[in-house]
Design an enzyme around this catalytic site. Sequence first.
Site, mmCIF file in Angstrom:
data_model
loop_
_atom_site.group_PDB
_atom_site.id
_atom_site.type_symbol
_atom_site.label_atom_id
_atom_site.label_comp_id
_atom_site.label_asym_id
_atom_site.label_seq_id
_atom_site.Cartn_x
_atom_site.Cartn_y
_atom_site.Cartn_z
ATOM 1 N N GLU A 169 44.864 44.623 28.161
ATOM 2 C CA GLU A 169 44.804 45.982 28.691
ATOM 3 C C GLU A 169 46.136 46.266 29.395
ATOM 4 O O GLU A 169 46.502 45.569 30.341
ATOM 5 C CB GLU A 169 43.663 46.108 29.704
ATOM 6 N N PHE A 181 41.458 52.244 41.573
ATOM 7 C CA PHE A 181 42.414 53.295 41.962
ATOM 8 C C PHE A 181 42.408 54.492 41.021
ATOM 9 O O PHE A 181 42.847 55.568 41.397
ATOM 10 C CB PHE A 181 43.844 52.707 42.026
ATOM 11 N N LYS A 198 33.662 50.981 49.772
ATOM 12 C CA LYS A 198 34.994 50.401 50.014
ATOM 13 C C LYS A 198 35.895 50.958 48.914
ATOM 14 O O LYS A 198 35.892 50.466 47.791
ATOM 15 C CB LYS A 198 34.908 48.871 49.944
ATOM 16 N N CYS A 205 39.765 54.096 32.146
ATOM 17 C CA CYS A 205 39.062 52.978 31.503
ATOM 18 C C CYS A 205 38.655 53.380 30.090
ATOM 19 O O CYS A 205 38.382 52.534 29.259
ATOM 20 C CB CYS A 205 37.851 52.583 32.310
ATOM 21 N N GLU A 255 42.306 50.413 47.935
ATOM 22 C CA GLU A 255 43.322 50.491 48.995
ATOM 23 C C GLU A 255 44.582 51.173 48.480
ATOM 24 O O GLU A 255 45.477 51.498 49.262
ATOM 25 C CB GLU A 255 43.629 49.100 49.560
ATOM 26 N N SER A 260 39.107 45.909 37.410
ATOM 27 C CA SER A 260 39.581 45.110 36.276
ATOM 28 C C SER A 260 38.543 44.036 35.929
ATOM 29 O O SER A 260 37.696 43.678 36.757
ATOM 30 C CB SER A 260 40.905 44.459 36.644
HETATM 31 P P1 NAD Z 1 41.173 46.064 40.603
HETATM 32 O O1 NAD Z 1 40.223 45.088 39.999
HETATM 33 O O2 NAD Z 1 42.531 45.582 40.970
HETATM 34 O O3 NAD Z 1 40.569 46.665 41.972
HETATM 35 C C1 NAD Z 1 39.286 47.233 42.021
HETATM 36 C C2 NAD Z 1 38.678 47.003 43.392
HETATM 37 O O4 NAD Z 1 38.520 45.609 43.603
HETATM 38 C C3 NAD Z 1 39.526 47.539 44.524
HETATM 39 O O5 NAD Z 1 38.688 48.194 45.459
HETATM 40 C C4 NAD Z 1 40.168 46.300 45.129
HETATM 41 O O6 NAD Z 1 40.318 46.377 46.529
HETATM 42 C C5 NAD Z 1 39.196 45.178 44.781
HETATM 43 N N1 NAD Z 1 39.871 43.913 44.463
HETATM 44 C C6 NAD Z 1 41.032 43.756 43.777
HETATM 45 N N2 NAD Z 1 41.319 42.451 43.635
HETATM 46 C C7 NAD Z 1 40.320 41.769 44.250
HETATM 47 C C8 NAD Z 1 40.053 40.374 44.438
HETATM 48 N N3 NAD Z 1 40.869 39.440 43.963
HETATM 49 N N4 NAD Z 1 38.941 40.034 45.116
HETATM 50 C C9 NAD Z 1 38.100 40.975 45.593
HETATM 51 N N5 NAD Z 1 38.310 42.295 45.442
HETATM 52 C C10 NAD Z 1 39.402 42.699 44.780
HETATM 53 O O7 NAD Z 1 41.235 47.314 39.628
HETATM 54 P P2 NAD Z 1 42.211 48.579 39.715
HETATM 55 O O8 NAD Z 1 43.570 48.160 39.287
HETATM 56 O O9 NAD Z 1 42.038 49.285 40.997
HETATM 57 O O10 NAD Z 1 41.573 49.525 38.587
HETATM 58 C C11 NAD Z 1 41.965 49.505 37.247
HETATM 59 C C12 NAD Z 1 40.981 48.724 36.418
HETATM 60 O O11 NAD Z 1 39.683 49.298 36.532
HETATM 61 C C13 NAD Z 1 41.325 48.752 34.927
HETATM 62 O O12 NAD Z 1 41.119 47.462 34.409
HETATM 63 C C14 NAD Z 1 40.302 49.729 34.351
HETATM 64 O O13 NAD Z 1 39.993 49.532 32.993
HETATM 65 C C15 NAD Z 1 39.120 49.459 35.224
HETATM 66 N N6 NAD Z 1 38.170 50.553 35.208
HETATM 67 C C16 NAD Z 1 37.019 50.385 34.519
HETATM 68 C C17 NAD Z 1 36.086 51.415 34.437
HETATM 69 C C18 NAD Z 1 34.820 51.239 33.649
HETATM 70 O O14 NAD Z 1 33.965 52.101 33.699
HETATM 71 N N7 NAD Z 1 34.644 50.148 32.933
HETATM 72 C C19 NAD Z 1 36.352 52.630 35.082
HETATM 73 C C20 NAD Z 1 37.553 52.772 35.785
HETATM 74 C C21 NAD Z 1 38.457 51.724 35.841
#
Ligand code: NAD
Length: 504
Positions: free
Chosen positions: A391, A158, A182, A290, A185, A235
């Site tokens: 985090e 997000f 994708k 991130c 959401e 994450s």
């Molecule tokens: P998230 O893991 O909740 O969601 C990311 C994606 O995964 C979304 O599209 C979501 O629909 C999907 N998803 C979520 N839970 C899932 C599950 N159980 N099974 C399958 N798919 C699932 O992450 P977020 O909250 O949207 O983003 C924030 C996180 O992203 C933070 O931890 C941040 O550090 C990380 N991030 C990392 C980088 C990097 O370059 N390392 C860059 C940006 C963000």
Amino acid sequence: MTISQPTQAQVLHNYIGGKWVSSEASETQQIHNPATDEVLALVPLGNRHDIDKAVEAASAAFPAWRATPPQERARYFFKLRQLLDEHREELARLITTEMGKTLDDARGEVQRGIENVETACGIPSLMMGYSLEDGAARGIDEEVIYQPLGVFAGITPFNFPFMIAFWFWPYAVACGNTFILKPSEQDPIVQKRVFELIEQVGFPAGVINMVNGGKEAVNALLEHPRIKGISFVGSTRTAQYVYAQAAAHGKRAQASGGAKNAIVVMPDADLDMYLGTIMNSCFGAAGQRCLANSLILTVGSAHEAVRSRIVEAASRLRIGNGLDKGIDMGPVVSAAARDRIASAITRGIEEGAEAVLDGRQVHIPDHPQGYFLGPTVLDNVKPEMSVYQEEIFGPVIGLVPVASLAEAIELINAKEYGNAASIFTQSGFAAREFRYRVETGNIGINVGVAAPVSYFPFSGAKSSFFGNLHPQGRDAVRFFTESKVVITRWTPGDGQQSITGIGR
Ligand code: NAD
């Protein structure tokens, strides 16, 4: 998660095979403006049928797209670059409206996304292989060519609803693959606008597709036998799951995870010069980057100066709707995120951290329904505390006094995460030690947000990245192609003679 009630809000569509189509989903989720709590749209939580349709369209488009010469493929990206450039302000406003970061920050995000499209325009050079005459033996030449593989998919988080998609698909598609995105959401509206611009570019139907959804759509992508590879950012827990599932289903994967980045401030750091960049790296996007720094390791006498100056600067931050002029920090993405962050602060205080600045009770009169938190500064944070280890992904920083650079490096290297670390110092020697010894993928030297530009890999290590080839630049080109080795021998035909006397 909010499962929607009947409402007038617009339901987003998928973009499959060059057309806007309704999702097969039975559930939708509300998308809120985090500054006002207003419902902006409904996102369908797409399922296997949606993914099947998208894979079908992407598979059908692959042979002709692969056969399109790289230079011709690049021309679509020149057009896309132009359209994105013309709409950059509109795109930035959409980001702020659904995600919450300030407009200036959103403009920066748009710029970083466009830069990836610009880099992908150079695909004819980026995709070149290499060869060696007589490389295999006398008269036998050897070469490597990079070929696209088929259908790839990207799953994004997000916090950069515009930019992160561009870490992947321009490279995948420019290399001759087809792609399914994708988006998160939580804030998929800006991608709807991007795909309207993609439609104007006129990519052949099926080359680039978008399916809205959450977990179910992700699982369908991971399990689909015709998808060759998965790019993921999110994450650590999800990244680890995606990486393992992709491998279990025979796909290549690159999965970027979470972070807990630290800044080291040496006693000789030029705080007059660098306070602004430190502040931005901690509180920009309300700490939801991130590459956000959430720990400041102060070496020796640096502690007092850092504490007083950070607290003073943080108290002056203007909090409000990111669309308004003069705002330094917007809301966090959701009410759930706000409550989770507030609980993390409470836990930190209970564990013994000192709240020098506490942002849990902030009130914004113009936006009483918004998901706001003020900046929080916790002092005397210790490695055993949850606020040190986890985090938080909010506007919360922990100050950690240390005795030496060696201790700071040891602490950073003991951490589970390895996304980024920065040092502020006037000493070239200290900076070199830091760069040599610190085990994170991205390093900043007198730079707060060590964010690689598009023609460099967006690195990451340990639990912050699973895989070997990173998003962006040359790494991305390698990820989205297979190296094929061709070994060639020709013998003289009738009437021909070998000058070198070899070949028979
Ligand atoms: P998230 O893991 O909740 O969601 C990311 C994606 O995964 C979304 O599209 C979501 O629909 C999907 N998803 C979520 N839970 C899932 C599950 N159980 N099974 C399958 N798919 C699932 O992450 P977020 O909250 O949207 O983003 C924030 C996180 O992203 C933070 O931890 C941040 O550090 C990380 N991030 C990392 C980088 C990097 O370059 N390392 C860059 C940006 C963000």
